[in-house]
Enzyme design. Structure first.
Site, PDB file in Angstrom:
ATOM      1  N   ASP A 102      -2.753   1.936  -1.268  1.00 50.45           N
ATOM      2  CA  ASP A 102      -1.515   1.820  -2.034  1.00 50.45           C
ATOM      3  C   ASP A 102      -1.741   1.229  -3.411  1.00 50.45           C
ATOM      4  OD1 ASP A 102      -2.251  -0.644  -0.996  1.00 50.45           O
ATOM      5  OD2 ASP A 102      -0.202  -1.385  -1.029  1.00 50.45           O
ATOM      6  N   GLU A 103      -2.982   1.250  -3.871  1.00 56.32           N
ATOM      7  CA  GLU A 103      -3.312   0.542  -5.107  1.00 56.32           C
ATOM      8  C   GLU A 103      -4.359   1.299  -5.901  1.00 56.32           C
ATOM      9  OE1 GLU A 103      -4.942  -3.640  -5.527  1.00 56.32           O
ATOM     10  OE2 GLU A 103      -3.946  -3.720  -3.593  1.00 56.32           O
ATOM     11  N   ASP A 162       0.770  -0.374  -7.700  1.00 59.16           N
ATOM     12  CA  ASP A 162       0.710  -0.919  -6.346  1.00 59.16           C
ATOM     13  C   ASP A 162       2.029  -0.582  -5.645  1.00 59.16           C
ATOM     14  OD1 ASP A 162       0.255  -2.412  -4.105  1.00 59.16           O
ATOM     15  OD2 ASP A 162       0.263  -4.359  -5.120  1.00 59.16           O
TER      16      ASP A 162
HETATM   17 MG   LIG Z   1       1.078  -2.759  -2.116  1.00 63.37          MG
END
Ligand SMILES: [Mg+2]
Length: 352
Positions: free
Chosen positions: A103-104, A8
């Site tokens: 973002d993960e 993340d």
């Molecule tokens: Mg994040």
């Protein structure tokens, strides 16, 4: 034993802006729309978070809490491009990469391309690559399954690396709040609190039989997750024809206001995924299961492709009025978006 990572990026949009513009480094940065235009915070830098600001908050509120903040407009196309670069790094280690958002991602590194024996070492190497190639930091969770890896990545942010070893699972989960369990939304959490269950440790004391009686099929999931057991594979599949999310409720819902809250939550989850995949869909579908177990779906096709939470939720709530939910109650609600907008330049697949 599988080796699963959840990676993340830290304050992703805000970190990208600080990376690209040195003047923003060390400052409270809020990415999102202007307060005068009812903008919402899409991301807040860690400097801004110290003032209690967080994403999804109205920009107006955020600026009141953190008057020194610099507001930067979102550059979604730019973030998506960087997201591809991050995934290109992941693919150097494994093909089993499941995106959850820009973002993960989840990664199954049990068999990784460099034959690195320890998942922790893979996580360190990936974090170092992201840092050296993209000048960004990421937090990694390392565990034997997706459920634990996801919780782990959140434990040591920013730039974190948190490992849950098999013998640590039970103690680790013991005092965490029940809302950390997948499928425990606001309504289920309230029901659990009514049963005097606040922590995962307390949840573990409840038998499978009682959980199944109270919560149906998901009660079984709660039972296993409370013990850190989660067999869901990391799924790299990208040929989805529709994106949907659904929740089965612990107790049948009869209050329309509560149904709307759940629909808003589901719409947010769908919107997040659509955005992370660069997809817009024209058809919104609402699925309901009544307490008598019959399932009904209602769909609405819009003139243009959408991927924003507000439009999805509004359309789904309109569709709710076309069901018998108000008179019969519901056991399950689902929200989906399909019918990808062919004309839309945003429709850039991530695995091409
Ligand atoms: Mg994040």
């Amino acid at each position: 034993m599988r080796k699963i990572l959840h990676i993340d990026l830290d304050a992703f949009f805000a970190s990208v802006e600080q990376r690209d513009n040195p003047e923003l480094r060390g400052k409270s940065v809020l990415v999102g729309g202007k307060p005068s235009e009812r903008g919402v915070v899409a991301a807040a830098s860690y400097e801004a978070r110290r003032f209690g600001v967080h994403s999804a908050m109205p920009m107006k509120t955020a600026v009141r809490m953190c008057p020194e903040a610099v507001i930067v407009p979102s550059r979604i196309d730019h973030y998506r491009e960087i997201s591809r670069e991050i995934r290109a790094i992941f693919f150097q280690y494994t093909d089993l990469v499941e995106p959850v958002a820009y973002d993960e991602c989840y990664l199954d590194v049990t068999q990784n391309k460099h034959s690195i024996p320890y998942a922790t070492e893979v996580a360190k190497a990936i974090k170092a690559d992201i840092c050296s190639q993209l000048s960004l930091t990421a937090s990694a969770g390392v565990a034997g399954n997706k459920f634990l890896a996801k919780i782990a990545s959140d434990m040591d942010k920013p730039n974190g690396l948190f490992v849950i070893k098999p013998h640590q699972v039970e103690a680790f989960l013991e005092n965490l709040p029940v809302k950390k369990i997948w499928g425990v939304g606001p309504v289920t959490e309230k029901r659990l609190h009514e049963m005097d269950i606040e922590t995962i440790g307390q949840l573990r004391e409840i038998s499978l039989e009682v959980l199944s009686r109270e919560f149906g099929k998901v009660g079984g999931d709660f039972y296993h997750l409370a013990r850190g057991v989660d067999d869901r594979p990391v799924d790299p599949c990208d040929d989805r024809k529709s994106i949907s999310r659904e929740t089965t409720f612990a107790a049948d819902l009869f209050a329309v206001e509560q149904m709307k809250v759940e629909i808003q939550q589901l719409s947010e989850n769908v919107a997040q995924f659509l955005e992370s995949e660069g997809l817009k869909g024209r058809t919104v579908t609402l699925k309901v299961r009544y307490p008598n177990l019959t399932i009904r779906t209602r769909s609405q096709t819009l003139l243009a492709g959408i991927n924003d939470k507000a439009t999805i939720a509004r359309t789904a709530i309109d569709l709710l009025a076309k069901t018998q939910a108000q008179s019969l109650g519901v056991r399950l609600l689902g929200v989906g978006v399909s019918h990808w907008d062919e004309e839309n330049p945003l429709q850039l697949r991530l695995f091409e």
